[in-house]
Design an enzyme around this catalytic site. Structure first.
Site, PDB file in Angstrom:
ATOM      1  N   HIS A  12       0.820  -1.222   0.000  1.00 30.25           N
ATOM      2  CA  HIS A  12       0.000   0.000   0.000  1.00 30.25           C
ATOM      3  C   HIS A  12       0.857   1.276   0.000  1.00 30.25           C
ATOM      4  CE1 HIS A  12      -0.010  -0.360   4.685  1.00 30.25           C
ATOM      5  NE2 HIS A  12       1.017   0.375   4.286  1.00 30.25           N
ATOM      6  N   HIS A  59      -2.461   4.674   9.493  1.00 29.69           N
ATOM      7  CA  HIS A  59      -1.117   5.128   9.879  1.00 29.69           C
ATOM      8  C   HIS A  59      -1.211   6.456  10.618  1.00 29.69           C
ATOM      9  CE1 HIS A  59      -0.596   2.505   6.346  1.00 29.69           C
ATOM     10  NE2 HIS A  59       0.645   2.289   6.720  1.00 29.69           N
ATOM     11  N   HIS A 194       9.893  -3.921   4.711  1.00 23.90           N
ATOM     12  CA  HIS A 194      10.329  -2.524   4.737  1.00 23.90           C
ATOM     13  C   HIS A 194      10.438  -2.042   6.178  1.00 23.90           C
ATOM     14  CE1 HIS A 194       5.903  -1.973   4.766  1.00 23.90           C
ATOM     15  NE2 HIS A 194       5.984  -0.667   4.914  1.00 23.90           N
ATOM     16  N   GLU A 241       3.356  -5.508   8.651  1.00 22.08           N
ATOM     17  CA  GLU A 241       2.069  -5.339   7.956  1.00 22.08           C
ATOM     18  C   GLU A 241       1.622  -6.636   7.285  1.00 22.08           C
ATOM     19  OE1 GLU A 241       2.388  -0.559   6.828  1.00 22.08           O
ATOM     20  OE2 GLU A 241       2.880  -2.037   5.293  1.00 22.08           O
TER      21      GLU A 241
HETATM   22  C1  DHB Z   1       6.071   3.549   2.740  1.00 20.25           C
HETATM   23  C2  DHB Z   1       5.538   2.278   2.987  1.00 20.25           C
HETATM   24  C3  DHB Z   1       4.433   2.122   3.832  1.00 20.25           C
HETATM   25  O1  DHB Z   1       3.873   0.924   4.135  1.00 20.25           O
HETATM   26  C4  DHB Z   1       3.858   3.241   4.409  1.00 20.25           C
HETATM   27  O2  DHB Z   1       2.755   3.058   5.173  1.00 20.25           O
HETATM   28  C5  DHB Z   1       4.391   4.504   4.191  1.00 20.25           C
HETATM   29  C6  DHB Z   1       5.501   4.645   3.361  1.00 20.25           C
HETATM   30  C7  DHB Z   1       7.236   3.747   1.838  1.00 20.25           C
HETATM   31  O3  DHB Z   1       7.866   2.773   1.394  1.00 20.25           O
HETATM   32  O4  DHB Z   1       7.548   4.902   1.510  1.00 20.25           O
HETATM   33 FE    FE Z   2       2.278   1.150   5.688  1.00 16.47          FE
END
Ligand code: DHB
Ligand code: FE
Length: 284
Positions: A12, A59, A194, A241
């Protein structure tokens, strides 16, 4: 009796939405990612469900961080697109399906899942970017009404993967006992690996992601057995996530048919993936 006809798992990343909103999808950075979506989008356009359930996380955009429910469900008629600091995305508001929301709430409560109820909710990139990945040109409205189901993945202690998988199984049973619609699509969102802050900011782990992508199809129990620390260690502090994909998977049959999957590094700071599964029995 309603039936889950497909499950769509997708990252997302907010800048995926921004790339679409700003017409950048054909630029060299973004084109490979969007090319990877095409077969899934074509299939999805031919298989529009009566309603979709989106398993997602906020978020700190629609819900303040001072109250973070472990699991929540939206019961509204409609959900505004959240302003995340750059104005609202130029996409349609999200039409809800309160009747299905209340049915899920009843059934899940009876099964021991004490959901927090959101009678009002602004939906952030966690929900709108997956809708855009599914339907790049929604026009005036998204393809069908949506039930938002929220999972806390932003504050310790997040729910266990096992609990998420069990929630999905309970959702599957609740849908099978619902007569208000015929077909349901379910989206599991977020991931893959991530980490946005801290000493490991920028962390990506293709080995963990590949293991997860393989196992979500045929061995979800193996993923449900991992601890939250396993997820954070293997996929990063935001990679947890991925537990939301297990909610989706739990609502589906033991055997599913993969329609398409794609994996691309990086999209912004994230290893981005999409996996689409047909949940109809083979004879259908
Ligand atoms: C990014 C990834 C995410 O899951 C998020 O909520 C906000 C930013 C990113 O990779 O920039
Ligand atoms: Fe996210």
């Amino acid at each position: 009796m309603a039936e889950v006809i497909w499950g769509l798992a997708t990252s997302h990343v907010p800048s995926i939405g921004a790339a679409m909103d700003r017409g950048k999808t054909q630029e060299p950075y973004w084109k490979p990612l969007f090319d990877g979506y095409r077969p899934a989008r074509e299939w999805l356009a031919r298989h529009t469900p009566d309603v979709a359930i989106v398993i997602y996380n906020d978020h700190a955009n629609g819900v303040d961080l001072d109250i973070v429910p472990t699991f929540g469900i939206g019961t509204a008629d409609r959900y505004q697109v959240a302003d995340e600091g750059f104005g609202r995305r130029p996409v349609p508001e999200v039409v809800g399906c309160p009747e299905l929301s209340l049915h899920l709430l009843d059934r899940l409560m009876d099964e021991g899942f004490d959901l927090t109820v959101f009678q009002e909710l602004d939906v952030d990139h966690g929900l709108t970017v997956p809708l855009s990945i599914w339907t790049p040109q929604p026009g005036e409205s998204w393809p069908c009404p949506v039930v938002p189901l929220l999972v806390n993945v932003v504050m310790y202690p997040q729910p266990t993967a096992a609990r998420c998988f069990a929630l999905g199984q309970a959702i599957g049973r609740a849908i099978a006992g619902y007569d208000g619609v015929r077909t349901v699509g379910i989206l599991g969102t977020g991931g893959m690996s991530h980490q946005l802050a801290g000493a490991r900011a920028g962390f990506i782990n293709p080995q963990f992601d590949r293991m997860f992508l393989d196992a979500i199809e045929d061995e979800p129990e193996k993923l449900a057995a991992l601890t939250r620390e396993d997820y954070i260690r293997g996929a990063g502090s935001e990679g947890i996530e991925l537990i939301m994909w297990l909610v989706m998977r739990g609502a589906m049959r033991e055997r599913v048919r993969r329609v398409h999957s794609t994996y691309h590094v990086p999209a912004s700071n994230t290893a981005a993936a999409l996996a689409l599964y047909d949940n109809r029995p083979v004879a259908a």
